[in-house]
Design a protein around this motif. Structure first.
Motif, PDB file in Angstrom:
ATOM      1  N   TYR A  67      65.173  14.374  13.173  1.00  0.00           N
ATOM      2  CA  TYR A  67      64.509  14.777  11.933  1.00  0.00           C
ATOM      3  C   TYR A  67      63.194  14.022  11.813  1.00  0.00           C
ATOM      4  CZ  TYR A  67      64.065  15.995   6.971  1.00  0.00           C
ATOM      5  OH  TYR A  67      63.647  16.494   5.766  1.00  0.00           O
ATOM      6  N   TYR A 115      65.461  20.521  -1.597  1.00  0.00           N
ATOM      7  CA  TYR A 115      66.329  19.352  -1.371  1.00  0.00           C
ATOM      8  C   TYR A 115      67.541  19.734  -0.525  1.00  0.00           C
ATOM      9  CZ  TYR A 115      70.087  16.077  -2.337  1.00  0.00           C
ATOM     10  OH  TYR A 115      71.151  15.229  -2.197  1.00  0.00           O
ATOM     11  N   ARG A 116      68.210  20.799  -0.902  1.00  0.00           N
ATOM     12  CA  ARG A 116      69.420  21.217  -0.166  1.00  0.00           C
ATOM     13  C   ARG A 116      69.086  21.649   1.261  1.00  0.00           C
ATOM     14  NH1 ARG A 116      70.534  24.027  -5.427  1.00  0.00           N
ATOM     15  NH2 ARG A 116      71.798  22.533  -6.593  1.00  0.00           N
ATOM     16  N   ASN A 162      66.557  20.608   3.114  1.00  0.00           N
ATOM     17  CA  ASN A 162      66.235  19.414   3.899  1.00  0.00           C
ATOM     18  C   ASN A 162      67.478  18.601   4.208  1.00  0.00           C
ATOM     19  OD1 ASN A 162      62.957  18.779   2.393  1.00  0.00           O
ATOM     20  ND2 ASN A 162      63.559  20.160   4.015  1.00  0.00           N
ATOM     21  N   ARG A 163      68.391  18.535   3.259  1.00  0.00           N
ATOM     22  CA  ARG A 163      69.643  17.811   3.507  1.00  0.00           C
ATOM     23  C   ARG A 163      70.432  18.490   4.627  1.00  0.00           C
ATOM     24  NH1 ARG A 163      73.077  17.934  -1.387  1.00  0.00           N
ATOM     25  NH2 ARG A 163      73.997  19.664  -0.282  1.00  0.00           N
ATOM     26  N   GLU A 164      70.462  19.812   4.628  1.00  0.00           N
ATOM     27  CA  GLU A 164      71.153  20.547   5.711  1.00  0.00           C
ATOM     28  C   GLU A 164      70.477  20.277   7.057  1.00  0.00           C
ATOM     29  OE1 GLU A 164      71.588  24.717   4.816  1.00  0.00           O
ATOM     30  OE2 GLU A 164      72.579  24.275   2.906  1.00  0.00           O
ATOM     31  N   MET A 183      68.816  17.548   7.863  1.00  0.00           N
ATOM     32  CA  MET A 183      69.176  16.178   8.249  1.00  0.00           C
ATOM     33  C   MET A 183      70.603  16.123   8.782  1.00  0.00           C
ATOM     34  SD  MET A 183      67.345  13.652   5.479  1.00  0.00           S
ATOM     35  CE  MET A 183      67.805  14.555   3.997  1.00  0.00           C
ATOM     36  N   ASP A 184      71.504  16.851   8.145  1.00  0.00           N
ATOM     37  CA  ASP A 184      72.896  16.863   8.595  1.00  0.00           C
ATOM     38  C   ASP A 184      73.029  17.428  10.007  1.00  0.00           C
ATOM     39  OD1 ASP A 184      73.775  15.721   6.218  1.00  0.00           O
ATOM     40  OD2 ASP A 184      74.412  17.634   5.341  1.00  0.00           O
ATOM     41  N   GLU A 222      65.102   9.925   2.640  1.00  0.00           N
ATOM     42  CA  GLU A 222      65.629  10.535   3.862  1.00  0.00           C
ATOM     43  C   GLU A 222      66.103   9.474   4.857  1.00  0.00           C
ATOM     44  OE1 GLU A 222      63.103  14.707   3.785  1.00  0.00           O
ATOM     45  OE2 GLU A 222      62.116  12.891   4.529  1.00  0.00           O
ATOM     46  N   TYR A 229      69.384   8.187   3.537  1.00  0.00           N
ATOM     47  CA  TYR A 229      70.414   9.217   3.710  1.00  0.00           C
ATOM     48  C   TYR A 229      70.933   9.204   5.148  1.00  0.00           C
ATOM     49  CZ  TYR A 229      72.635  13.830   3.601  1.00  0.00           C
ATOM     50  OH  TYR A 229      73.537  14.868   3.688  1.00  0.00           O
ATOM     51  N   LYS A 253      74.622   8.033   6.757  1.00  0.00           N
ATOM     52  CA  LYS A 253      75.415   8.955   7.569  1.00  0.00           C
ATOM     53  C   LYS A 253      75.642   8.407   8.982  1.00  0.00           C
ATOM     54  CE  LYS A 253      75.719  12.675   4.859  1.00  0.00           C
ATOM     55  NZ  LYS A 253      76.887  13.513   4.679  1.00  0.00           N
TER      56      LYS A 253
END
Length: 183
Positions: free
Chosen positions: A8, A63-64, A66-68, A70-71, A95, A98, A102
């Motif tokens: 990322y 936000y969602r 970008n979070r996906e 990153m995941d 980020e 986060y 993780k």
């Protein structure tokens, strides 16, 4: 922690003019691809939506998304150059936290070689009398200590690059650091 395959690419580049953003991201992706890694930019997602959507609703969708992204990645390389002030972009800092939470690999860089304390004016307090931290870190201790304790590092540019936020040599050093720590 698994071996990084997707990385990322966090940083303030998402706020740059489109042409400048694309040029920098293309360079980063090329350098990663040369090492067998895939660079993932925060804008590598479809955000088309209704024209009547509220700004707040769009913010949550970004936000969602970008979070996906990153995941889906095993590592992050973050541009922690000061942006709009003394410190790194706050979204980028989120980020980084986060990804570390993780248990994913993290490396950062800054194009400003100075310590946070020196950027703040080399005084123990600011103009409001608030203490300025002085731990010889590139930014707030939570950022640098978090990255280091996660097995990464923050690489400092020397400030003489042709762009105030990006240098291929500095980014390449980040890629090498990521690969050395997480082969």
């Amino acid at each position: 922690m698994t071996k990084p395959q997707r990385v990322y690419l966090a940083g303030p580049e998402v706020f740059f003019p489109e042409r400048e953003h694309r040029r920098i991201v293309a360079s980063k992706k090329r350098l990663l691809a040369a090492c067998g890694l895939e660079g993932v930019d925060p804008l590598d997602t479809e955000l088309e939506g209704p024209g009547s959507e509220s700004k707040r609703s769009l913010g949550f969708r970004i936000y969602r998304a970008n979070r996906e992204l990153m995941d889906s990645c095993q590592a992050i390389i973050a541009n922690l150059s000061p942006f709009r002030g003394l410190s790194a972009d706050p979204g980028t800092v989120f980020e980084v936290g986060y990804m570390i939470a993780k248990d994913k690999a993290a490396v950062g860089y800054t194009m400003d070689p100075r310590n946070y304390f020196d950027r703040a004016g080399s005084s123990d307090t600011d103009n409001l009398g608030h203490t300025v931290e002085n731990f010889e870190f590139s930014d707030n201790l939570m950022i640098e200590c978090g990255i280091v304790e996660a097995g990464g590092e923050i690489i400092r540019g020397q400030g003489a690059a042709s762009h105030p936020f990006y240098d291929e040599d500095v980014f390449e050093r980040c890629v090498r650091a990521l690969i050395q720590r997480h082969p």
